[in-house]
Scaffold this active site. Sequence first.
Site, PDB file in Angstrom:
ATOM      1  N   CYS A  60      35.225  61.755  59.942  1.00 26.14           N
ATOM      2  CA  CYS A  60      35.241  60.305  60.584  1.00 26.14           C
ATOM      3  C   CYS A  60      33.936  60.278  61.630  1.00 26.14           C
ATOM      4  CB  CYS A  60      36.597  60.217  61.418  1.00 26.14           C
ATOM      5  SG  CYS A  60      36.776  58.653  62.444  1.00 26.14           S
TER       6      CYS A  60
ATOM      7  N   CYS B 108      35.591  60.182  65.320  1.00 27.04           N
ATOM      8  CA  CYS B 108      36.360  61.412  65.963  1.00 27.04           C
ATOM      9  C   CYS B 108      36.081  62.519  65.189  1.00 27.04           C
ATOM     10  CB  CYS B 108      37.797  61.192  66.258  1.00 27.04           C
ATOM     11  SG  CYS B 108      38.600  61.253  64.491  1.00 27.04           S
TER      12      CYS B 108
ATOM     13  N   CYS C  78      41.552  56.284  59.617  1.00 29.04           N
ATOM     14  CA  CYS C  78      41.603  57.339  60.497  1.00 29.04           C
ATOM     15  C   CYS C  78      43.023  57.802  61.083  1.00 29.04           C
ATOM     16  CB  CYS C  78      40.465  57.932  61.249  1.00 29.04           C
ATOM     17  SG  CYS C  78      40.626  59.658  62.119  1.00 29.04           S
TER      18      CYS C  78
ATOM     19  N   CYS D 244      42.083  58.662  65.120  1.00 35.55           N
ATOM     20  CA  CYS D 244      41.546  57.549  66.039  1.00 35.55           C
ATOM     21  C   CYS D 244      41.792  56.268  65.416  1.00 35.55           C
ATOM     22  CB  CYS D 244      40.133  57.931  66.185  1.00 35.55           C
ATOM     23  SG  CYS D 244      39.245  57.477  64.864  1.00 35.55           S
TER      24      CYS D 244
ATOM     25  N   CYS E 160      37.998  53.883  48.154  1.00 40.16           N
ATOM     26  CA  CYS E 160      36.682  53.185  48.389  1.00 40.16           C
ATOM     27  C   CYS E 160      36.420  53.173  49.938  1.00 40.16           C
ATOM     28  CB  CYS E 160      37.020  51.907  47.646  1.00 40.16           C
ATOM     29  SG  CYS E 160      35.713  50.783  47.532  1.00 40.16           S
TER      30      CYS E 160
HETATM   31 FE    FE Z   1      38.744  59.073  63.527  1.00 39.03          FE
END
Ligand code: FE
Length: 129
Positions: free
Chosen positions: A45, A48, A94, A97, A117
Site C-alpha cells: 500500500c 501504509c 487496504c 488504512c 484491477c
Molecule cells: Fe494501507
Amino acid sequence: MNYSDKDKFREVLSNEEYSVTQNKGTEPPFSGKYLNNKKSGVYSCICCNTALFSSEHKYESHSGWPSFFDIIDSENLKLIEDKSHGMSRIEVTCNKCGAHLGHVFDDGPKPTNKRYCINSVSLRFNNEE
Ligand code: FE
C-alpha cells in the site's frame, strides 16, 4: 481515518496518489507505472506499506490496469460493495488504512477466476530480484 492522517497523506502523497487512495479516483488506463512491470516482488500500500499483492499473481488482463488473480492475505484487504457510477462493483481497499486500491471482478484466470484491477498509484513495488 482522523484529520491528522488525512493531513499527513496530503503532504506525503502526490496529487494523483491522493486522489486515487483518499478520494476513490482512477488513474487513466494504460498510464500506470506498474502495468507492464514483470519483476519479482511484493506490491504494498502506498499509504501504509501493508503487503497487498505478489508478482506471482500478476497477469496481463489487457484492461489497462495492473491485474492480479490472487491476494497475499485476505486480512490485508477489505472488500466493499460499490454502487457508484451506475454500476454494481466490489471495491478493493487496504484493510489497515482504508486506502482505495481498485475493484475486483469475476473474469480472472483460473484457479481463482478473480481479477483484482488495481491502480498503480495506490501501490509501491518492492523489488526482490
Ligand atoms: Fe494501507
